[in-house]
Motif scaffolding. Structure first.
Motif, PDB file in Angstrom:
ATOM      1  N   TYR A 172       6.629   0.926   2.667  1.00  0.00           N
ATOM      2  CA  TYR A 172       5.721   0.003   1.996  1.00  0.00           C
ATOM      3  C   TYR A 172       5.816   0.238   0.490  1.00  0.00           C
ATOM      4  O   TYR A 172       5.965   1.378   0.021  1.00  0.00           O
ATOM      5  CB  TYR A 172       4.281   0.209   2.462  1.00  0.00           C
ATOM      6  CG  TYR A 172       4.023  -0.235   3.880  1.00  0.00           C
ATOM      7  CD1 TYR A 172       4.161  -1.571   4.237  1.00  0.00           C
ATOM      8  CD2 TYR A 172       3.641   0.679   4.854  1.00  0.00           C
ATOM      9  CE1 TYR A 172       3.935  -1.980   5.535  1.00  0.00           C
ATOM     10  CE2 TYR A 172       3.414   0.272   6.156  1.00  0.00           C
ATOM     11  CZ  TYR A 172       3.558  -1.057   6.489  1.00  0.00           C
ATOM     12  OH  TYR A 172       3.342  -1.465   7.776  1.00  0.00           O
ATOM     13  N   GLY A 220       3.499   0.135  -1.594  1.00  0.00           N
ATOM     14  CA  GLY A 220       2.400   0.995  -2.010  1.00  0.00           C
ATOM     15  C   GLY A 220       2.733   2.466  -1.848  1.00  0.00           C
ATOM     16  O   GLY A 220       2.346   3.295  -2.695  1.00  0.00           O
ATOM     17  N   ASP A 221       3.459   2.822  -0.782  1.00  0.00           N
ATOM     18  CA  ASP A 221       3.862   4.213  -0.594  1.00  0.00           C
ATOM     19  C   ASP A 221       4.867   4.636  -1.665  1.00  0.00           C
ATOM     20  O   ASP A 221       4.854   5.788  -2.112  1.00  0.00           O
ATOM     21  CB  ASP A 221       4.468   4.403   0.793  1.00  0.00           C
ATOM     22  CG  ASP A 221       3.439   4.216   1.903  1.00  0.00           C
ATOM     23  OD1 ASP A 221       2.233   4.356   1.609  1.00  0.00           O
ATOM     24  OD2 ASP A 221       3.843   3.922   3.041  1.00  0.00           O
ATOM     25  N   MET A 236       4.930   3.446  -4.735  1.00  0.00           N
ATOM     26  CA  MET A 236       4.152   3.658  -5.950  1.00  0.00           C
ATOM     27  C   MET A 236       3.387   4.980  -5.894  1.00  0.00           C
ATOM     28  O   MET A 236       3.226   5.661  -6.912  1.00  0.00           O
ATOM     29  CB  MET A 236       3.177   2.490  -6.144  1.00  0.00           C
ATOM     30  CG  MET A 236       3.838   1.117  -6.223  1.00  0.00           C
ATOM     31  SD  MET A 236       5.114   0.988  -7.488  1.00  0.00           S
ATOM     32  CE  MET A 236       4.117   1.178  -8.974  1.00  0.00           C
ATOM     33  N   ILE A 263       6.146  -2.153 -10.086  1.00  0.00           N
ATOM     34  CA  ILE A 263       6.170  -2.639  -8.717  1.00  0.00           C
ATOM     35  C   ILE A 263       7.057  -3.873  -8.593  1.00  0.00           C
ATOM     36  O   ILE A 263       7.665  -4.120  -7.536  1.00  0.00           O
ATOM     37  CB  ILE A 263       4.736  -2.937  -8.226  1.00  0.00           C
ATOM     38  CG1 ILE A 263       4.745  -3.207  -6.714  1.00  0.00           C
ATOM     39  CG2 ILE A 263       4.129  -4.108  -8.987  1.00  0.00           C
ATOM     40  CD1 ILE A 263       3.368  -3.304  -6.096  1.00  0.00           C
ATOM     41  N   ASP A 314       3.011  -7.650  -2.596  1.00  0.00           N
ATOM     42  CA  ASP A 314       2.491  -6.491  -3.310  1.00  0.00           C
ATOM     43  C   ASP A 314       2.665  -5.177  -2.555  1.00  0.00           C
ATOM     44  O   ASP A 314       3.739  -4.873  -2.050  1.00  0.00           O
ATOM     45  CB  ASP A 314       1.035  -6.727  -3.692  1.00  0.00           C
ATOM     46  CG  ASP A 314       0.864  -7.963  -4.547  1.00  0.00           C
ATOM     47  OD1 ASP A 314      -0.208  -8.548  -4.501  1.00  0.00           O
ATOM     48  OD2 ASP A 314       1.830  -8.348  -5.226  1.00  0.00           O
ATOM     49  N   GLU A 315       1.562  -4.389  -2.448  1.00  0.00           N
ATOM     50  CA  GLU A 315       1.672  -3.028  -1.922  1.00  0.00           C
ATOM     51  C   GLU A 315       2.077  -2.996  -0.449  1.00  0.00           C
ATOM     52  O   GLU A 315       2.618  -1.998   0.027  1.00  0.00           O
ATOM     53  CB  GLU A 315       0.343  -2.282  -2.080  1.00  0.00           C
ATOM     54  CG  GLU A 315      -0.057  -2.005  -3.527  1.00  0.00           C
ATOM     55  CD  GLU A 315      -0.830  -3.165  -4.131  1.00  0.00           C
ATOM     56  OE1 GLU A 315      -0.974  -4.191  -3.414  1.00  0.00           O
ATOM     57  OE2 GLU A 315      -1.256  -3.068  -5.285  1.00  0.00           O
ATOM     58  N   TYR A 316       1.818  -4.072   0.290  1.00  0.00           N
ATOM     59  CA  TYR A 316       2.124  -4.057   1.719  1.00  0.00           C
ATOM     60  C   TYR A 316       3.479  -4.691   2.034  1.00  0.00           C
ATOM     61  O   TYR A 316       3.833  -4.840   3.203  1.00  0.00           O
ATOM     62  CB  TYR A 316       1.019  -4.767   2.498  1.00  0.00           C
ATOM     63  CG  TYR A 316      -0.307  -4.059   2.406  1.00  0.00           C
ATOM     64  CD1 TYR A 316      -0.541  -2.884   3.099  1.00  0.00           C
ATOM     65  CD2 TYR A 316      -1.321  -4.556   1.597  1.00  0.00           C
ATOM     66  CE1 TYR A 316      -1.745  -2.224   3.010  1.00  0.00           C
ATOM     67  CE2 TYR A 316      -2.539  -3.901   1.496  1.00  0.00           C
ATOM     68  CZ  TYR A 316      -2.752  -2.730   2.201  1.00  0.00           C
ATOM     69  OH  TYR A 316      -3.946  -2.074   2.106  1.00  0.00           O
TER      70      TYR A 316
END
Length: 410
Positions: free
Chosen positions: A170, A172-173, A175, A188, A223-225
């Motif tokens: 992911y 987010g991981d 980042m 990102i 985004d993060e997902y």
């Protein structure tokens, strides 16, 4: 278009064979309560004997409690039969969660220390909680692991000048890894741009495996997902030193190249490759499914042709005179007890008779099934029924089963 309305039934002969082979592997590996057997090299050395006993007890505990050994082994066995190879990654799963708390400070009299405004003062204390501390074995999708095709076919991991593992993560991981200082800083947007799924053979294999389900790499796309693809490289230098580093995609460097032992104490032993078909000088041998594909295609073609013939025998085709005024919808429905309006019942249409299928189709189907069983190394009731010369005697049955058992044991 010519085959748009033809029969497309798939007879799951390969899946039937795989279930038999999986059952054979499970019987061979899990018949006893002891999942592994560790012996001393020198049986006369009591210290080695004791060490072997201790190691076996530890590994037995790990394989029963912390590692899903049954699913891992059978999953690897299926990979070799479907894709040709299985790839595993061994590592120690150690994860901690850090929590920062403010602990109040007290003077010698036990009174809280405050600032000029009367607010209590304290010091930051970082506490760690161990989330996981255990050995782990992950089974990798074969298309997510790359090695040099010119390597030694007997030991691809150690002989290939490079190894590449594709890792879905992911965003987010990714980042979070940057915030912890483990990976280089990037935006990102750059991560999403470089980590997008590549349209190559990897995606083709994944789509074939996940047909009918949502691709796990495409479920979340914002985004993060969003799922991005990281890569872990192992590159061998001219002096024989292995270096490792991470990237996002093929163009975003996340860690600087460092000696491999800085990443993994196991070195290249972090990865293992297994096979169940031996093809000399081919590091990626053909799988059983691939070898049997021509016979599978032939078997399904024969059965679908026969099914089309049965449909034509039971539901006739018609030759219809142009501008005949026939109720075509009613004629095509072919409903029992229904009627069809037409001007001239003698000249407007004619039934096209289709001869019924002959026994030769079934004979050919049986022979193809026998050849498939021989190739897969399985033994089924269909093999017995298709050869009356053998299935009428106990000795003949034993002869038919013996060669199948030999292939399974191999």
């Amino acid at each position: 278009d010519a085959y748009k309305h033809r029969s497309k039934i798939f007879r799951p002969k390969p899946r039937s064979a795989m279930r038999t082979l999986d059952a054979t592997a499970a019987s061979a590996l899990f018949t006893n309560d002891d999942l592994i057997s560790i012996r001393a090299v020198d049986k006369n050395n009591k210290q080695q004997e004791l060490s072997a006993t201790i190691h076996q007890a530890i590994l037995q505990h790990r394989l029963e409690t912390t590692i899903p050994w049954f699913l891992t082994v059978l999953g690897a066995h299926q990979d070799t039969n479907v894709y040709g190879i299985c790839v595993s990654r061994q590592y120690w799963d150690y994860r901690v969660s850090k929590k920062t708390e403010i602990v109040p400070e007290y003077d010698d009299d036990g009174a809280p220390i405050t600032d000029d405004d009367g607010l209590p003062l304290g010091s930051e204390v970082v506490t760690e909680k161990v989330l996981a501390d255990k050995p782990a074995i992950d089974l990798l999708a074969p298309e997510n692991f790359r090695f040099d095709p010119a390597c030694d076919w007997r030991d691809p991991v150690n002989s290939s000048p490079y190894l590449i593992e594709l890792i879905p993560m992911y965003a987010g991981d990714v980042m979070a890894m940057m915030e912890q200082g483990e990976w280089n800083e990037h935006t990102i947007g750059a991560v999403l741009a470089h980590g997008a799924q590549e349209q190559d053979a990897t995606q083709t294999v994944r789509n074939a495996r996940e047909k009918g389900r949502e691709d796990s790499t495409e479920v979340n796309s914002s985004d993060e997902y969003a799922v991005v693809w990281a890569r872990f490289y192992i590159i061998r230098d001219d002096d024989g030193t292995d270096y490792g580093f991470y990237t996002i995609g093929s163009g975003l460097l996340m860690t600087d190249p460092e000696p491999l032992e800085n990443f993994e104490p196991l070195g290249r032993e972090r990865y293992r490759i297994g096979i169940s078909e031996i093809e000399a000088h081919k590091p990626h041998p053909s799988s059983k499914i691939e070898i049997a594909r021509p016979l599978t295609d032939m078997s399904n073609d024969i059965s679908n042709q026969r099914l089309d013939n049965v449909k034509l025998v039971l539901n006739k085709r018609y030759a219809i005179r142009k501008d005949s005024g026939i109720d075509l919808a009613a004629l095509m429905r072919n409903v029992p007890g229904g009627g069809v309006i037409m001007k001239d019942i003698e000249k407007d249409f004619k039934t096209i008779d289709t001869p019924d299928i002959t026994n030769s189709s079934y004979v050919e189907q049986d022979r193809v099934s026998v050849e498939s069983d021989e190739l897969f190394g399985t033994f089924s009731q269909a093999s017995v029924q298709s050869n009356r010369a053998l299935n009428e005697t106990v000795g003949g049955m034993n002869l038919m089963a013996s060669s199948s058992n030999q292939v399974q044991e191999l």
